[in-house]
Enzyme design. Structure first.
Site, short mmCIF file in Angstrom:
data_model
loop_
_atom_site.label_atom_id
_atom_site.label_comp_id
_atom_site.label_asym_id
_atom_site.label_seq_id
_atom_site.Cartn_x
_atom_site.Cartn_y
_atom_site.Cartn_z
N GLU A 43 0.90 -4.87 13.54
CA GLU A 43 -0.30 -4.96 14.41
C GLU A 43 -0.80 -6.40 14.38
OE1 GLU A 43 -3.61 -2.50 13.21
OE2 GLU A 43 -4.57 -2.63 15.16
N ARG B 210 0.82 -1.21 0.00
CA ARG B 210 0.00 0.00 0.00
C ARG B 210 0.85 1.26 0.00
NH1 ARG B 210 -3.55 -1.29 4.89
NH2 ARG B 210 -2.53 -3.31 5.02
O1 LIG Z 1 2.77 0.66 11.56
P1 LIG Z 1 2.72 -0.84 11.37
O2 LIG Z 1 2.21 -1.59 12.56
O3 LIG Z 1 4.01 -1.38 10.88
O4 LIG Z 1 1.61 -1.13 10.27
C1 LIG Z 1 1.42 -0.38 9.12
C2 LIG Z 1 1.72 -1.16 7.88
O5 LIG Z 1 0.79 -2.26 7.78
C3 LIG Z 1 0.22 -2.25 6.49
O6 LIG Z 1 0.96 -2.98 5.57
P2 LIG Z 1 0.99 -4.58 5.51
O7 LIG Z 1 2.28 -5.05 6.12
O8 LIG Z 1 -0.28 -5.13 6.06
O9 LIG Z 1 1.16 -4.89 3.97
P3 LIG Z 1 0.39 -4.50 2.63
O10 LIG Z 1 0.66 -3.03 2.36
O11 LIG Z 1 1.07 -5.37 1.64
O12 LIG Z 1 -1.09 -4.77 2.81
C4 LIG Z 1 0.21 -0.80 6.09
O13 LIG Z 1 0.14 -0.62 4.69
C5 LIG Z 1 1.51 -0.28 6.65
O14 LIG Z 1 2.61 -0.47 5.78
N1 LIG Z 2 -5.91 -1.45 11.41
C1 LIG Z 2 -5.29 -1.47 10.22
N2 LIG Z 2 -5.97 -1.21 9.08
C2 LIG Z 2 -5.36 -1.24 7.89
N3 LIG Z 2 -4.07 -1.52 7.74
C3 LIG Z 2 -3.35 -1.78 8.83
N4 LIG Z 2 -2.04 -2.09 9.01
C4 LIG Z 2 -1.82 -2.27 10.31
N5 LIG Z 2 -2.92 -2.08 11.02
C5 LIG Z 2 -3.92 -1.78 10.11
#
Ligand SMILES: O=P(O)(O)OC[C@H]1O[C@H](OP(=O)(O)OP(=O)(O)O)[C@H](O)[C@@H]1O
Ligand SMILES: Nc1ncnc2[nH]cnc12
Length: 170
Positions: free
Chosen positions: A95, A58
């Site tokens: 998370e 993302r």
């Molecule tokens: O602050 P944090 O606890 O590290 O969480 C935030 C991260 O989690 C999500 O990515 P995710 O790793 O789920 O991957 P994605 O973008 O591939 O969905 C989001 O896009 C952030 O990069």
């Molecule tokens: N609550 C949340 N919603 C979407 N993306 C996330 N990445 C980590 N925590 C999230």
């Protein structure tokens, strides 16, 4: 524009107790997506930035258009095993679960000014790890910009000394 109107909250995804902030509903709306990128550009307009780095996946849909809007380059920080060249890598907690990130070793020249961009700041693990990787390459972090910040997870506390900006806070 109130960007929260375009972000869908899905309870108990991907695990019970997590309120998932789904940005696909914003991304599919052209004017809202453009307004979000324009607003993020406004938040960082006073910074001197050479490059934007964004974590997979993302972080790409926010970081790359922001880089284009600023007329600068974009560096992908990818999940381990996806980049073809030599990398530096690190494992981190999320998370929900954990993961490993990688960046091309030659993507940043020492002293280049790098802004990190992502869709969402939760615990801060992803961005703290991205910052570590960029610093290992000699990059100078000028800030971190997010579409969404989950204030209740205090991710900012992991980013002390970093200028953190976000468009909407939950
Ligand atoms: O602050 P944090 O606890 O590290 O969480 C935030 C991260 O989690 C999500 O990515 P995710 O790793 O789920 O991957 P994605 O973008 O591939 O969905 C989001 O896009 C952030 O990069
Ligand atoms: N609550 C949340 N919603 C979407 N993306 C996330 N990445 C980590 N925590 C999230």
């Amino acid at each position: 524009m109130d960007f929260k109107d375009y972000i869908r909250v899905i309870p108990d995804y991907p695990q019970p107790g997590i309120r998932f902030k789904d940005i696909t509903t914003l991304l599919k709306d052209g004017p809202a997506y453009k307004a979000a990128i324009d607003a993020m550009k406004e938040l960082v307009k006073d910074k001197e930035i050479d490059l934007i780095a964004g974590p997979e996946a993302r972080g790409f849909v926010i970081g790359a258009p922001l880089a284009l809007a600023l007329g600068i380059g974009f560096i992908p920080i990818r999940k381990s095993g996806k980049l073809p060249g030599e990398t530096v890598e690190a494992t981190y907690d999320l998370e929900y679960g954990n993961d490993r990130l990688a960046i091309h070793s030659d993507s940043i020249k020492p002293g280049q000014k790098v802004l990190i961009a992502d869709d969402l700041l939760a615990t801060g693990g992803t961005i703290a790890t991205s910052i570590d990787l960029i610093k290992q390459l000699g990059g100078d972090i000028v800030g971190a910009a997010f579409l969404i910040e989950l204030g209740y997870l205090s991710g900012r506390d992991k980013l002390s000394g970093i200028d953190v900006v976000s468009l909407v806070t939950y």
